[in-house]
Scaffold this motif. Structure first.
Motif, PDB file in Angstrom:
ATOM      1  N   ASN A   1       5.501  -2.846   9.158  1.00 59.51           N
ATOM      2  CA  ASN A   1       4.366  -2.346   8.384  1.00 59.51           C
ATOM      3  C   ASN A   1       4.775  -1.853   6.995  1.00 59.51           C
ATOM      4  O   ASN A   1       5.941  -1.539   6.759  1.00 59.51           O
TER       5      ASN A   1
ATOM      6  N   ILE B   1       3.091   0.656   3.569  1.00 63.42           N
ATOM      7  CA  ILE B   1       2.047   1.540   3.068  1.00 63.42           C
ATOM      8  C   ILE B   1       1.976   1.363   1.557  1.00 63.42           C
ATOM      9  O   ILE B   1       2.998   1.436   0.862  1.00 63.42           O
TER      10      ILE B   1
ATOM     11  N   SER C   1      -2.590  -7.817   7.876  1.00 67.02           N
ATOM     12  CA  SER C   1      -3.195  -6.626   8.485  1.00 67.02           C
ATOM     13  C   SER C   1      -2.181  -5.512   8.715  1.00 67.02           C
ATOM     14  O   SER C   1      -2.512  -4.481   9.307  1.00 67.02           O
ATOM     15  N   ASN C   2      -0.971  -5.688   8.243  1.00 67.83           N
ATOM     16  CA  ASN C   2       0.090  -4.709   8.530  1.00 67.83           C
ATOM     17  C   ASN C   2       0.357  -3.777   7.346  1.00 67.83           C
ATOM     18  O   ASN C   2       1.465  -3.262   7.189  1.00 67.83           O
TER      19      ASN C   2
ATOM     20  N   GLY D   1      -1.002  -0.381   5.438  1.00 62.29           N
ATOM     21  CA  GLY D   1      -1.850   0.806   5.380  1.00 62.29           C
ATOM     22  C   GLY D   1      -2.083   1.208   3.944  1.00 62.29           C
ATOM     23  O   GLY D   1      -1.361   0.792   3.031  1.00 62.29           O
ATOM     24  N   ARG D   2      -3.079   2.036   3.732  1.00 63.60           N
ATOM     25  CA  ARG D   2      -3.472   2.392   2.367  1.00 63.60           C
ATOM     26  C   ARG D   2      -3.630   3.897   2.233  1.00 63.60           C
ATOM     27  O   ARG D   2      -4.192   4.566   3.105  1.00 63.60           O
TER      28      ARG D   2
ATOM     29  N   LYS E   1      -0.321   9.057   7.149  1.00 61.58           N
ATOM     30  CA  LYS E   1      -0.392   7.601   7.289  1.00 61.58           C
ATOM     31  C   LYS E   1       0.819   7.075   8.054  1.00 61.58           C
ATOM     32  O   LYS E   1       0.694   6.164   8.899  1.00 61.58           O
TER      33      LYS E   1
ATOM     34  N   GLN F   1       0.077   7.830  11.626  1.00 61.01           N
ATOM     35  CA  GLN F   1      -0.987   6.962  12.143  1.00 61.01           C
ATOM     36  C   GLN F   1      -0.472   5.569  12.466  1.00 61.01           C
ATOM     37  O   GLN F   1      -0.831   4.975  13.496  1.00 61.01           O
ATOM     38  N   MET F   2       0.367   5.016  11.590  1.00 59.01           N
ATOM     39  CA  MET F   2       0.850   3.646  11.774  1.00 59.01           C
ATOM     40  C   MET F   2       2.024   3.579  12.743  1.00 59.01           C
ATOM     41  O   MET F   2       2.344   2.501  13.255  1.00 59.01           O
TER      42      MET F   2
END
Length: 474
Positions: free
Chosen positions: A149, A151, A183-184, A186-187, A217, A220-221
């Motif tokens: 992932n 960010i 989709s991997n 985060g923002r 974040k 969360q991820m």
């Protein structure tokens, strides 16, 4: 028996003369609704068009032509390389000009970075950075295959290919392709003091707010699933030259270290001297693990971009497979390397970054003086020779104009008529609403030219709004 059909006749000459600027074009331009102005020549800081007009290029194109056009030293360096060889298959071979450019680039980081990887565009550089971040975690011991992932931030722009566009947070540029994007990623919020800080909030409190958001974040991820946090030190075209507040990147770097993630800084537009140091991070009390560079790297003389990696990343690869699992046919192109090397030598030997810093202070002070009083100028911000102006319908509430008002483009068009280039942008507030223009003059700009540019920007802004029927002054 049917008569044979004659093949169509093929003209021996092209049907259009580009200099005539006729409406029919075989080029897939950015818009097919109208033909763009045709550039016939460019010299120094001026660009001339087929209709006889000429502008002072106060944006260096797209923040690219940092030492101006038609520099004979760069042209000679490119010709000298062509006379030796013009292409090299990087899968099997290296070449001296590429080695010299990489040495120049690493020297410019004071040895903080370790290796340079040369490509053709900023989008390619971000794609490479993403893959390098992932590969790093597969090369360390023990490997961390769960790290897939990233960010990134709202309102960012990292490129136009699917991977780099996935990293980007600009709503309008993503909209047609949302279902195709990764989709991997985060923002989190951008660091935008004008839009993000609340009344009475200190800079330290704002930085802590953003650091806490990044920390959440990660949680969360999945803290151990994130490869890197990706950000532009100064957000360019999408937000209009928005610099981070002091202490922001130091705080973000600490969050990344807390979770063992990398810090990737995208300096494609803001770097290579544009903001008053060769690299923006040299002002930010932070050192990236991976960095992307482009525009000011080659000054527009060739298509070139780069990825820099620090010693941590290089040592992991060296201790592992020893190979970056990536590649481009035109990576490390010799002619592009020759152009960029000469541009960087000119910037260094003529102390142009120092000039950027000095004239940048002047430009910022004059823009504030001339434009802060205007009722539709919400914010003037920037760093070095990289400045943005955000326009609002209501200065007190920061309410943007509706998209239908077309403010940024109207100012750009007025600027062209009055002889300067002003880079327009929309979506400044939320990716859809908001207008801004940006300025990115050449590193060789003189104090006299900066004064001329500032006065001309003032004239363009005031005249544009005076001519709008829905604007009333009181």
């Amino acid at each position: 028996m049917a008569a044979a059909t004659e093949p169509p006749k093929i003209s021996s000459s092209p049907p259009e003369n580009p200099e005539n600027h006729q409406s029919v074009s075989a080029v897939l331009h950015r818009t097919l609704k109208s033909a763009p102005p045709q550039v016939l020549s460019a010299n120094g800081k001026y660009v001339s068009f087929s209709d006889g007009s000429r502008i002072l290029d106060t944006t260096c194109g797209a923040g690219v032509a940092c030492i101006g056009y038609n520099d004979k030293r760069v042209r000679e360096a490119m010709i000298n390389q062509i006379d030796k060889f013009s292409y090299c298959n990087s899968m099997f071979f290296g070449h001296p000009i590429g080695e010299q450019l990489a040495t120049e680039l690493i020297h410019g980081t004071d040895g903080v970075m370790s290796k340079a990887y040369i490509m053709c565009s900023g989008s390619e550089a971000m794609e490479a950075a993403m893959k390098m971040a992932r590969q790093y975690y597969m090369e360390v011991s023990p490997p961390q295959p769960q790290r897939v992932n990233f960010i990134a931030r709202e309102g960012s722009y990292h490129g136009t290919t699917l991977g780099s566009l996935s990293m980007s947070g600009h709503v309008a540029r993503r909209s047609l392709f949302t279902d195709m994007l990764l989709s991997n990623i985060g923002r989190v919020s951008a660091c935008n003091a004008y839009r993000g800080m609340v009344e009475g909030q200190t800079v330290e409190e704002y930085v802590q707010q953003l650091a806490d958001e990044l920390d959440r974040k990660f949680q969360q991820m999945g803290p151990d699933t994130v490869c890197a946090f990706v950000a532009e030190p100064v957000v360019g075209a999408t937000l209009g030259c928005v610099p981070a507040v002091p202490g922001y990147f130091k705080a973000m770097g600490e969050v990344c270290r807390k979770y063992g993630a990398l810090l990737i800084l995208d300096e494609v537009m803001s770097g290579m001297g544009r903001c008053g140091t060769l690299h923006v991070w040299q002002q930010e009390d932070v050192q990236p693990d991976i960095q992307t560079i482009a525009k000011g790297l080659g000054g527009g003389y060739a298509s070139i971009a780069g990825m820099l990696i620090n010693h941590r990343i290089a040592d992991a690869l060296k201790g592992g497979t020893g190979t970056f699992s990536h590649g481009h046919t035109y990576q490390g192109h010799p002619i592009a390397c020759a152009a960029a090397l000469e541009v960087q030598r000119i910037i260094r030997t003529e102390n142009l970054v120092t000039n950027v810093r000095k004239t940048g202070h002047q430009l910022g002070a004059l823009l504030h003086e001339y434009l802060d009083p205007h009722p539709q100028v919400g914010n003037v911000r920037g760093k070095g020779l990289f400045w943005g102006i955000e326009f609002v319908a209501d200065k007190a509430t920061k309410e943007p104009f509706p998209r239908s008002a077309n403010i940024a483009n109207l100012i750009h068009v007025k600027g062209m008529k009055l002889g300067i280039s002003l880079y327009p942008g929309v979506g400044t507030m939320d990716g859809i609403l908001g207008d801004h223009i940006l300025l990115a003059p050449a590193y060789t700009s003189t104090p006299k030219e900066i004064k001329e540019i500032s006065l001309k920007v003032k004239e363009v802004v005031y005249k544009t709004f005076e001519e709008l029927p829905f604007i009333t002054t009181s």
